[in-house]
Design an enzyme around this catalytic site. Sequence first.
Site, mmCIF file in Angstrom:
data_model
loop_
_atom_site.group_PDB
_atom_site.id
_atom_site.type_symbol
_atom_site.label_atom_id
_atom_site.label_comp_id
_atom_site.label_asym_id
_atom_site.label_seq_id
_atom_site.Cartn_x
_atom_site.Cartn_y
_atom_site.Cartn_z
ATOM 1 N N HIS A 244 0.825 -1.207 0.000
ATOM 2 C CA HIS A 244 0.000 0.000 0.000
ATOM 3 C C HIS A 244 0.860 1.259 0.000
ATOM 4 O O HIS A 244 2.062 1.197 0.229
ATOM 5 C CB HIS A 244 -0.982 0.011 1.181
ATOM 6 C CG HIS A 244 -0.333 0.122 2.523
ATOM 7 N ND1 HIS A 244 0.215 -0.954 3.178
ATOM 8 C CD2 HIS A 244 -0.145 1.185 3.341
ATOM 9 C CE1 HIS A 244 0.699 -0.556 4.340
ATOM 10 N NE2 HIS A 244 0.501 0.740 4.452
ATOM 11 N N HIS B 201 0.978 5.461 1.315
ATOM 12 C CA HIS B 201 0.473 6.567 2.117
ATOM 13 C C HIS B 201 0.973 7.864 1.482
ATOM 14 O O HIS B 201 2.165 7.988 1.203
ATOM 15 C CB HIS B 201 1.044 6.532 3.539
ATOM 16 C CG HIS B 201 0.446 5.509 4.422
ATOM 17 N ND1 HIS B 201 -0.688 5.747 5.159
ATOM 18 C CD2 HIS B 201 0.818 4.250 4.713
ATOM 19 C CE1 HIS B 201 -0.977 4.671 5.862
ATOM 20 N NE2 HIS B 201 -0.075 3.742 5.598
ATOM 21 N N TYR C 22 -9.260 1.804 7.870
ATOM 22 C CA TYR C 22 -9.323 1.467 6.452
ATOM 23 C C TYR C 22 -8.432 0.277 6.128
ATOM 24 O O TYR C 22 -8.841 -0.674 5.467
ATOM 25 C CB TYR C 22 -8.937 2.670 5.592
ATOM 26 C CG TYR C 22 -8.703 2.340 4.148
ATOM 27 C CD1 TYR C 22 -9.775 2.146 3.278
ATOM 28 C CD2 TYR C 22 -7.426 2.180 3.649
ATOM 29 C CE1 TYR C 22 -9.568 1.809 1.959
ATOM 30 C CE2 TYR C 22 -7.212 1.848 2.321
ATOM 31 C CZ TYR C 22 -8.285 1.669 1.484
ATOM 32 O OH TYR C 22 -8.085 1.342 0.172
ATOM 33 N N GLN D 153 -9.414 -3.569 4.796
ATOM 34 C CA GLN D 153 -8.943 -4.093 3.523
ATOM 35 C C GLN D 153 -8.541 -5.554 3.659
ATOM 36 O O GLN D 153 -8.701 -6.335 2.732
ATOM 37 C CB GLN D 153 -7.753 -3.282 2.998
ATOM 38 C CG GLN D 153 -8.125 -1.933 2.488
ATOM 39 C CD GLN D 153 -9.091 -2.031 1.326
ATOM 40 O OE1 GLN D 153 -8.809 -2.699 0.348
ATOM 41 N NE2 GLN D 153 -10.221 -1.376 1.440
#
Length: 159
Positions: free
Chosen positions: A87, A89, A152, A156
Amino acid sequence: MFWNSVAFKKNIWYNQNMDKNIYNIKENDLTYGRGYVYSLQYHIVWCTKYRKQVLKDGIDEELKQMLQELAEEYHFKILAMEVMPDHIHLLLDCRPQFMISDMVKIMKGNTARWLFLKRPELRKSLWGGHLWNPSYCAVTVSDRSREQVETYLRNQKER
Protein backbone atom coordinates in the site's frame (compact mmCIF):
# COMPACT_ATOMS: atom_id res chain seq x y z
CA MET A 1 -17.74 40.34 21.60
CA PHE A 2 -15.01 39.66 24.15
CA TRP A 3 -15.55 35.87 24.03
CA ASN A 4 -15.42 35.86 20.23
CA SER A 5 -12.07 37.66 20.41
CA VAL A 6 -10.69 35.16 22.96
CA ALA A 7 -11.88 32.18 20.89
CA PHE A 8 -10.33 33.69 17.75
CA LYS A 9 -6.96 34.24 19.49
CA LYS A 10 -7.06 30.73 20.98
CA ASN A 11 -7.73 29.27 17.51
CA ILE A 12 -4.76 31.18 16.06
CA TRP A 13 -2.52 29.95 18.90
CA TYR A 14 -3.69 26.36 18.33
CA ASN A 15 -2.98 26.53 14.60
CA GLN A 16 0.51 27.95 15.17
CA ASN A 17 1.53 25.54 17.93
CA MET A 18 0.22 22.17 16.74
CA ASP A 19 2.65 19.24 16.71
CA LYS A 20 4.33 18.76 13.35
CA ASN A 21 4.07 15.21 12.08
CA ILE A 22 2.34 13.41 9.23
CA TYR A 23 -1.07 13.92 10.86
CA ASN A 24 -0.83 17.55 12.06
CA ILE A 25 0.62 20.58 10.35
CA LYS A 26 2.46 22.91 12.78
CA GLU A 27 2.38 26.06 10.73
CA ASN A 28 -0.76 27.22 9.04
CA ASP A 29 0.88 27.68 5.65
CA LEU A 30 -1.71 29.39 3.55
CA THR A 31 -1.64 29.42 -0.22
CA TYR A 32 -3.09 32.36 -2.06
CA GLY A 33 -5.07 32.02 -5.24
CA ARG A 34 -6.95 34.61 -7.21
CA GLY A 35 -9.69 35.67 -4.82
CA TYR A 36 -9.21 32.89 -2.25
CA VAL A 37 -6.84 31.61 0.41
CA TYR A 38 -6.57 27.93 1.29
CA SER A 39 -4.72 25.24 3.16
CA LEU A 40 -6.00 21.76 2.24
CA GLN A 41 -4.15 18.63 3.24
CA TYR A 42 -5.36 15.09 2.60
CA HIS A 43 -3.98 11.79 3.83
CA ILE A 44 -4.59 9.31 1.01
CA VAL A 45 -4.00 5.57 1.17
CA TRP A 46 -4.57 2.89 -1.45
CA CYS A 47 -3.62 -0.76 -1.71
CA THR A 48 -2.41 -3.12 -4.38
CA LYS A 49 -4.91 -5.59 -5.81
CA TYR A 50 -5.37 -8.54 -3.44
CA ARG A 51 -2.85 -6.84 -1.10
CA LYS A 52 -0.06 -8.53 -3.09
CA GLN A 53 3.33 -7.34 -1.85
CA VAL A 54 4.79 -6.25 -5.16
CA LEU A 55 5.97 -2.71 -4.31
CA LYS A 56 9.51 -3.69 -3.35
CA ASP A 57 12.93 -4.37 -4.88
CA GLY A 58 13.29 -0.94 -6.46
CA ILE A 59 9.67 -0.64 -7.61
CA ASP A 60 8.94 1.45 -4.51
CA GLU A 61 11.60 4.02 -5.46
CA GLU A 62 10.39 4.18 -9.07
CA LEU A 63 6.85 4.69 -7.79
CA LYS A 64 7.94 7.55 -5.52
CA GLN A 65 9.65 9.24 -8.47
CA MET A 66 6.54 8.79 -10.65
CA LEU A 67 4.32 10.32 -7.96
CA GLN A 68 6.70 13.30 -7.60
CA GLU A 69 6.52 13.87 -11.37
CA LEU A 70 2.72 13.76 -11.26
CA ALA A 71 2.74 16.27 -8.39
CA GLU A 72 4.81 18.68 -10.48
CA GLU A 73 2.65 18.19 -13.55
CA TYR A 74 -0.67 18.67 -11.75
CA HIS A 75 0.55 21.36 -9.31
CA PHE A 76 0.00 19.71 -5.95
CA LYS A 77 2.53 19.09 -3.19
CA ILE A 78 3.46 15.78 -1.61
CA LEU A 79 4.23 16.66 2.01
CA ALA A 80 4.92 13.06 3.06
CA MET A 81 5.01 9.76 1.20
CA GLU A 82 5.60 6.16 2.17
CA VAL A 83 5.44 3.19 -0.18
CA MET A 84 4.91 -0.09 1.66
CA PRO A 85 5.04 -3.47 -0.13
CA ASP A 86 1.23 -3.60 -0.44
CA HIS A 87 0.00 0.00 0.00
CA ILE A 88 0.86 3.69 -0.35
CA HIS A 89 0.47 6.57 2.12
CA LEU A 90 0.47 10.13 0.80
CA LEU A 91 0.00 13.43 2.58
CA LEU A 92 -0.99 15.92 -0.09
CA ASP A 93 -1.47 19.66 -0.12
CA CYS A 94 -3.65 20.63 -3.05
CA ARG A 95 -5.73 23.40 -4.54
CA PRO A 96 -9.49 23.56 -3.90
CA GLN A 97 -10.14 23.07 -7.63
CA PHE A 98 -9.00 19.43 -7.41
CA MET A 99 -11.52 16.73 -6.74
CA ILE A 100 -9.84 14.07 -4.63
CA SER A 101 -11.45 11.27 -6.65
CA ASP A 102 -9.95 12.70 -9.86
CA MET A 103 -6.50 13.09 -8.27
CA VAL A 104 -6.51 9.50 -7.03
CA LYS A 105 -7.69 8.25 -10.42
CA ILE A 106 -4.87 10.16 -12.13
CA MET A 107 -2.22 8.88 -9.72
CA LYS A 108 -3.38 5.26 -9.74
CA GLY A 109 -3.97 5.12 -13.49
CA ASN A 110 -0.70 6.75 -14.53
CA THR A 111 1.49 4.86 -12.07
CA ALA A 112 -0.04 1.50 -13.04
CA ARG A 113 0.48 2.21 -16.75
CA TRP A 114 4.07 3.40 -16.24
CA LEU A 115 5.01 0.50 -13.98
CA PHE A 116 3.53 -2.08 -16.36
CA LEU A 117 5.51 -0.54 -19.24
CA LYS A 118 8.77 -0.43 -17.26
CA ARG A 119 8.27 -3.75 -15.50
CA PRO A 120 6.25 -6.21 -17.65
CA GLU A 121 6.95 -9.00 -15.17
CA LEU A 122 4.82 -7.11 -12.65
CA ARG A 123 1.66 -7.72 -14.68
CA LYS A 124 2.31 -11.47 -14.62
CA SER A 125 2.49 -11.56 -10.82
CA LEU A 126 -0.95 -9.94 -10.51
CA TRP A 127 -4.15 -11.80 -11.33
CA GLY A 128 -6.07 -10.09 -14.10
CA GLY A 129 -3.32 -7.56 -14.74
CA HIS A 130 -4.62 -4.90 -12.31
CA LEU A 131 -2.11 -3.21 -10.03
CA TRP A 132 -4.39 -1.24 -7.69
CA ASN A 133 -7.42 -2.14 -5.62
CA PRO A 134 -10.31 0.04 -6.89
CA SER A 135 -10.94 1.58 -3.45
CA TYR A 136 -8.92 4.18 -1.54
CA CYS A 137 -9.06 6.10 1.72
CA ALA A 138 -8.94 9.91 1.76
CA VAL A 139 -8.95 11.71 5.10
CA THR A 140 -8.58 15.40 5.77
CA VAL A 141 -5.73 16.05 8.17
CA SER A 142 -7.02 16.09 11.74
CA ASP A 143 -6.49 14.48 15.12
CA ARG A 144 -8.56 11.49 13.99
CA SER A 145 -6.62 10.85 10.77
CA ARG A 146 -4.43 8.07 12.14
CA GLU A 147 -7.41 6.15 13.53
CA GLN A 148 -9.37 6.45 10.28
CA VAL A 149 -6.48 5.29 8.10
CA GLU A 150 -5.76 2.33 10.40
CA THR A 151 -9.45 1.35 10.25
CA TYR A 152 -9.32 1.47 6.45
CA LEU A 153 -6.26 -0.77 6.32
CA ARG A 154 -7.75 -3.28 8.78
CA ASN A 155 -10.96 -3.45 6.69
CA GLN A 156 -8.94 -4.09 3.52
CA LYS A 157 -7.64 -7.33 5.01
CA GLU A 158 -11.18 -8.54 5.72
CA ARG A 159 -12.52 -7.93 2.21
